[in-house]
Design a protein around this motif. Structure first.
Motif, PDB file in Angstrom:
ATOM      1  N   ARG A 296       2.981  10.150  -4.693  1.00 57.33           N
ATOM      2  CA  ARG A 296       2.761  11.084  -3.607  1.00 57.33           C
ATOM      3  C   ARG A 296       2.698  12.534  -4.060  1.00 57.33           C
ATOM      4  O   ARG A 296       1.881  13.305  -3.623  1.00 57.33           O
ATOM      5  CB  ARG A 296       3.838  10.913  -2.533  1.00 57.33           C
TER       6      ARG A 296
ATOM      7  N   LYS B  73       1.195   4.320  -2.768  1.00 50.91           N
ATOM      8  CA  LYS B  73       0.972   5.685  -2.308  1.00 50.91           C
ATOM      9  C   LYS B  73       2.189   6.568  -2.608  1.00 50.91           C
ATOM     10  O   LYS B  73       2.063   7.691  -3.082  1.00 50.91           O
ATOM     11  CB  LYS B  73       0.727   5.654  -0.788  1.00 50.91           C
TER      12      LYS B  73
ATOM     13  N   GLY C 160      -2.664  11.150  -8.133  1.00 44.08           N
ATOM     14  CA  GLY C 160      -2.150   9.930  -7.515  1.00 44.08           C
ATOM     15  C   GLY C 160      -2.266   8.745  -8.443  1.00 44.08           C
ATOM     16  O   GLY C 160      -2.077   8.870  -9.655  1.00 44.08           O
TER      17      GLY C 160
ATOM     18  N   TRP D 194       0.827  -1.195   0.000  1.00 46.31           N
ATOM     19  CA  TRP D 194       0.000   0.000   0.000  1.00 46.31           C
ATOM     20  C   TRP D 194       0.872   1.261   0.000  1.00 46.31           C
ATOM     21  O   TRP D 194       0.628   2.202  -0.757  1.00 46.31           O
ATOM     22  CB  TRP D 194      -0.924  -0.055   1.217  1.00 46.31           C
ATOM     23  N   HIS D 195       1.915   1.250   0.829  1.00 46.32           N
ATOM     24  CA  HIS D 195       2.836   2.376   0.901  1.00 46.32           C
ATOM     25  C   HIS D 195       3.498   2.630  -0.440  1.00 46.32           C
ATOM     26  O   HIS D 195       3.650   3.765  -0.866  1.00 46.32           O
ATOM     27  CB  HIS D 195       3.927   2.095   1.940  1.00 46.32           C
TER      28      HIS D 195
ATOM     29  N   SER E 205       8.766   9.115   2.300  1.00 41.93           N
ATOM     30  CA  SER E 205       7.853   8.927   3.432  1.00 41.93           C
ATOM     31  C   SER E 205       8.136   9.947   4.524  1.00 41.93           C
ATOM     32  O   SER E 205       9.254  10.437   4.645  1.00 41.93           O
ATOM     33  CB  SER E 205       8.026   7.529   4.018  1.00 41.93           C
TER      34      SER E 205
END
Lengths: 269, 250
Positions: free
Chosen positions: A40, A36, A45, A32-33, B109
């Motif tokens: 980002r 994403k 997206g 999922w990360h 991140s």
């Protein structure tokens, strides 16, 4: 002695599988990360892929619908479901060969079940696929895409596809780690398969004597398994039997190959 | 009680010569011909050769030896990454390899996301990470920065975060390839205290380092490797004496 080491290998492979399944929270989160993160800094997206896919489908649909002299109300749903499914399959196959190579730094720094990375990579492509489902919305609104009880079969189809994706990806990942031209080879072969599989062209316009192209093409069978429920019909019995057979074959062969070469992966990287 | 036993363990590495890895060569080999001679041989490197030793609770082991002596390979064997070709390895206890502190740290991140992902990779559960996040945030003094992508951080800040997460676990068998660094100079003191506590918690520690001072400070035993062979295992002074002898012989 040989017998001992064989069963020993199977046991270690099984432990790898169980450990990988147990850490499903982690690979799901990492998959999922990854999706994403990839998008980002863009506003749309992951929906950028959806948008570009929609543009492809709806422009190609007009052209090829006329070329094949097919009713657009029939051709659009056929093409859209085809491209949607093909996008999923080809992404998985292309990523499969590089699965271990792309996580080399992880494999070389810490002990992690190898199948963990396969679950992660396959699941990442399924997550992207779930974004792409949106391309079907205009079809439902304007072309009266049939939605009925058979549509629910798609969940079974996706489950079967996921299992096959993991097992065949395992074999491709091992090959791609050992022989570094496999990724390039597979990437070019998959384009040939695209033309041999009924994605743009309907099986109805293929002369009867060439139908073996579909019957003997595993991709065509998985395609039907995926597409028919979305078009409101069940896959044929032939498709169900072949895909089930391929699933069982995939699970066994990948497990045997994985058991045999699992310990070599770190050495090959 | 943690325990590590190595019993005449060997690691052979196939080095695929130039293109030997490619399928074209395989294919040519099948078709035979003049190329056969140069393609059939894969070079085998003995990275570790017949190594035996036992480590017990309380052992702080320094791995010494020249470049290419097999230190990193041995660490990876202890981390169960390379399974031995010959001989056996037996490990009791959970292994925490910290071979690279930046592993899994993603620049796109945010600080918090990196704490979560890195923590998961270290084997913590989501709840455990949640419980430790506050403490990590305080230690790193990064404050609001933790909510933005870490590519906006300075290199020192990134290292501080990676260091804090890596040292938040309670290791049983700790493996390190070179001492982990904490970045900024003014941060060093605080980091050193945390690092000492971190190492003290472990039952067994194995540290590979080129810095003799670090090993003398933190270890109570040494393993001296030379060209994949175990030259000495035991006392610090004796180990370093033999290490120096190797130098003078060469």
């Amino acid at each position: 002695m040989l017998k001992f080491s064989l069963s020993h290998n199977y046991r270690l492979a099984l432990i790898d599988l169980v450990d990988a399944l147990k850490s499903w929270r982690i690979w799901l989160l990492l998959a999922w990360h990854e999706v994403k993160l990839r998008y980002r800094r863009s506003t749309l997206g992951p929906f950028w892929i959806t948008l570009s896919m929609a543009i492809t489908i709806y422009t190609m649909g007009v052209l090829y619908g006329h070329l094949f002299k097919m009713d657009l109300a029939v051709y659009y749903p056929f093409l859209a479901t085809g491209i949607l499914g093909w996008n999923l399959i080809s992404l998985i196959v292309n990523d499969a060969t590089m699965t271990f190579v792309s996580v080399e730094q992880f494999i070389k720094q810490m002990k992690q079940p190898y199948l963990f990375f396969l679950f992660q990579s396959v699941t990442r492509n399924f997550i992207i696929f779930f974004h792409n489902i949106l391309v079907l919305v205009p079809l439902i609104l304007f072309f009266h895409l049939k939605i009925n009880i058979y549509t629910l079969f798609i969940f079974i189809s996706l489950l079967i596809l996921w299992i096959n994706a993991v097992s065949y990806s395992t074999i491709l990942a091992l090959l791609g780690t050992r022989f570094r031209d496999i990724p390039i080879l597979v990437a070019s072969l998959i384009q040939v398969v695209f033309f041999l599989t009924p994605i743009m062209w309907s099986p109805t316009i293929l002369p009867e004597r060439y139908h073996y192209i579909i019957a003997l093409n595993p991709f065509a069978q998985f395609m039907e398994l995926f597409r028919n429920p979305l078009l409101g019909t069940l896959p044929s019995n032939y498709t169900l039997i072949t895909t089930l057979g391929l699933t069982i074959l995939g699970i066994f062969s990948s497990f045997i190959i994985f058991s045999r070469y699992r310990a070599r992966i770190a050495y090959w990287l | 009680m943690a325990l590590i036993q190595l019993n005449s363990l060997s690691i052979d590495f196939p080095i695929y010569h130039l293109n030997a890895r490619s399928i074209r060569k395989r294919f040519l080999r099948l078709t035979g011909g003049a190329l056969r001679k140069e393609t059939t041989h894969t070079v085998i490197v003995k990275a570790l050769d017949n190594i035996s030793f036992t480590l017990e609770h309380g052992d702080r082991v320094g791995l010494i030896g020249h470049n290419g002596a097999g230190k990193s390979t041995l660490l990876r064997v202890l981390a169960k990454i390379y399974e031995p070709n010959h001989g056996a390895i037996h490990i009791q206890g959970r292994v925490s390899p910290l071979l690279n502190v930046m592993l899994g740290i993603n620049p796109e991140s945010t600080g918090y996301e990196n704490i979560l992902v890195r923590g998961l990779l270290l084997g913590l559960s989501q709840e455990e990470i949640k419980a430790k996040t506050q403490e990590i945030a305080e230690f790193t003094e990064l404050g609001e920065y933790l909510s933005v992508p870490i590519r906006t951080y300075s290199a020192g800040m990134q290292l501080r975060l990676a260091f804090a997460v890596a040292t938040c676990i309670k290791p049983e068998i700790l493996l390190m390839d070179e001492m982990i660094e904490a970045g900024d100079a003014n941060f060093k003191k605080k980091a050193e205290i945390r690092l000492t506590e971190f190492i003290e918690q472990s039952s067994i520690m194995v540290l590979a380092s080129h810095s003799n001072e670090t090993i003398k400070r933190l270890c109570n035993k040494v393993v001296l490797l030379e060209k994949g062979q175990l030259k000495y295992f035991g006392d610090l002074d004796e180990g370093f004496a033999r290490y120096n002898q190797l130098d003078s012989v060469n």
